[in-house]
Design a protein around this motif. Structure first.
Motif, PDB file in Angstrom:
ATOM      1  N   ASP A 114      31.247  33.335  32.182  1.00  0.00           N
ATOM      2  CA  ASP A 114      32.322  34.328  32.034  1.00  0.00           C
ATOM      3  C   ASP A 114      33.343  33.754  31.050  1.00  0.00           C
ATOM      4  O   ASP A 114      34.279  33.049  31.427  1.00  0.00           O
ATOM      5  N   LYS A 116      35.560  35.212  29.241  1.00  0.00           N
ATOM      6  CA  LYS A 116      36.908  35.779  29.377  1.00  0.00           C
ATOM      7  C   LYS A 116      37.697  35.046  30.451  1.00  0.00           C
ATOM      8  O   LYS A 116      38.910  34.814  30.298  1.00  0.00           O
ATOM      9  N   ALA A 117      37.037  34.642  31.523  1.00  0.00           N
ATOM     10  CA  ALA A 117      37.707  33.855  32.571  1.00  0.00           C
ATOM     11  C   ALA A 117      38.107  32.485  32.031  1.00  0.00           C
ATOM     12  O   ALA A 117      39.197  31.977  32.349  1.00  0.00           O
ATOM     13  N   LEU A 119      38.912  31.794  28.966  1.00  0.00           N
ATOM     14  CA  LEU A 119      40.059  31.983  28.078  1.00  0.00           C
ATOM     15  C   LEU A 119      41.369  32.098  28.856  1.00  0.00           C
ATOM     16  O   LEU A 119      42.422  31.670  28.373  1.00  0.00           O
ATOM     17  N   ARG A 120      41.306  32.659  30.050  1.00  0.00           N
ATOM     18  CA  ARG A 120      42.534  32.767  30.855  1.00  0.00           C
ATOM     19  C   ARG A 120      43.060  31.399  31.271  1.00  0.00           C
ATOM     20  O   ARG A 120      44.246  31.253  31.572  1.00  0.00           O
ATOM     21  N   CYS A 121      42.194  30.404  31.264  1.00  0.00           N
ATOM     22  CA  CYS A 121      42.596  29.036  31.625  1.00  0.00           C
ATOM     23  C   CYS A 121      43.207  28.288  30.439  1.00  0.00           C
ATOM     24  O   CYS A 121      43.812  27.221  30.629  1.00  0.00           O
ATOM     25  N   PRO A 123      45.545  29.515  27.631  1.00  0.00           N
ATOM     26  CA  PRO A 123      46.297  30.617  27.011  1.00  0.00           C
ATOM     27  C   PRO A 123      46.702  30.386  25.561  1.00  0.00           C
ATOM     28  O   PRO A 123      47.035  31.341  24.861  1.00  0.00           O
ATOM     29  N   HIS A 159      41.888  40.469  22.319  1.00  0.00           N
ATOM     30  CA  HIS A 159      41.406  40.468  23.701  1.00  0.00           C
ATOM     31  C   HIS A 159      42.571  40.174  24.644  1.00  0.00           C
ATOM     32  O   HIS A 159      43.231  39.142  24.518  1.00  0.00           O
ATOM     33  N   GLU A 160      42.823  41.101  25.562  1.00  0.00           N
ATOM     34  CA  GLU A 160      43.919  40.970  26.523  1.00  0.00           C
ATOM     35  C   GLU A 160      45.226  40.605  25.830  1.00  0.00           C
ATOM     36  O   GLU A 160      45.969  39.732  26.281  1.00  0.00           O
ATOM     37  N   ARG A 162      45.620  39.109  23.033  1.00  0.00           N
ATOM     38  CA  ARG A 162      45.548  37.872  22.257  1.00  0.00           C
ATOM     39  C   ARG A 162      44.637  38.065  21.054  1.00  0.00           C
ATOM     40  O   ARG A 162      43.512  38.523  21.183  1.00  0.00           O
TER      41      ARG A 162
END
Length: 198
Positions: A114, A116-117, A119-121, A123, A159-160, A162
């Motif tokens: 994942d 995308k997960a 990338l959330r880690c 920022p 993306h989100e 960003r």
């Protein structure tokens, strides 16, 4: 061999996500442990990833080898990645090897990462670089972009909220038909364009 008899492998390493990481580099999956020279990414001495990094950043393809030259030095590599704010992981978290080798051609991806997960880690990350075709295909599928990108080129997405650059790099495997110096040139251009100090 019946595909049901082939062992499903779980990724043996945790994602390497240093604080402030600006670039996420994604391969496919580590080779079999019998090919490892260290407990880290790109551990196979016959893979030139760390030689490419040594050439780009230090002008020395042996920079990340131990004094014996028979292994890569994990501590030196981790220090380098942390200082340069480079994150590493792979695009598959579970695979089956359809042949007894490290070739992406014979990797069946059971569970993709994942991304995308991940990338959330991290920022501060503003670029993703794939290090092979299978990795490129998985990234493209997850972000809904065209694949394949030309080698050494990138596309931009949002993306989100960003803005991200998605880069397709040549494989660092010696099976990929491109000279080490040419690979280093292509990777070096990417690092300069994503504003890394070399």
């Amino acid at each position: 061999m019946d595909i049901k008899e082939i062992l499903t492998e779980q990724h043996p390493l945790e994602p390497f996500l240093p604080d402030g990481a600006r670039l996420l580099m994604l391969g496919s999956f580590p080779p079999q442990r019998k090919r490892w020279s260290m407990e880290f990414y790109y551990p196979n001495l016959n893979n030139d990833f760390w030689r490419i990094m040594g050439m780009i950043f230090y002008g020395n393809k042996a920079r990340f080898l131990t004094s014996s030259g028979r292994a890569f030095c994990r501590e030196t590599i981790v220090d380098f990645l942390t200082a340069k704010q480079i994150a590493l992981y792979d695009t598959a978290t579970q695979i089956r090897r359809l042949n007894d080798n490290a070739s992406d051609k014979y990797l069946e991806v059971v569970e993709p990462t994942d991304i995308k997960a991940l990338l959330r880690c991290i920022p501060d990350c503003r670029a993703i670089a794939s290090t092979g075709q299978k990795a490129t295909d998985i990234i493209a599928e997850q972000f809904g972009i065209a694949s394949p990108l030309p080698i050494g080129e990138h596309t931009e997405i949002v993306h989100e909220g960003r803005r991200l650059e998605i880069w397709r790099m040549p494989s660092s495997s010696r099976a990929y038909p491109l000279k080490l110096e040419r690979k280093a040139e292509i990777y070096g251009r990417m690092f300069r364009k994503v504003d890394f100090f070399i």
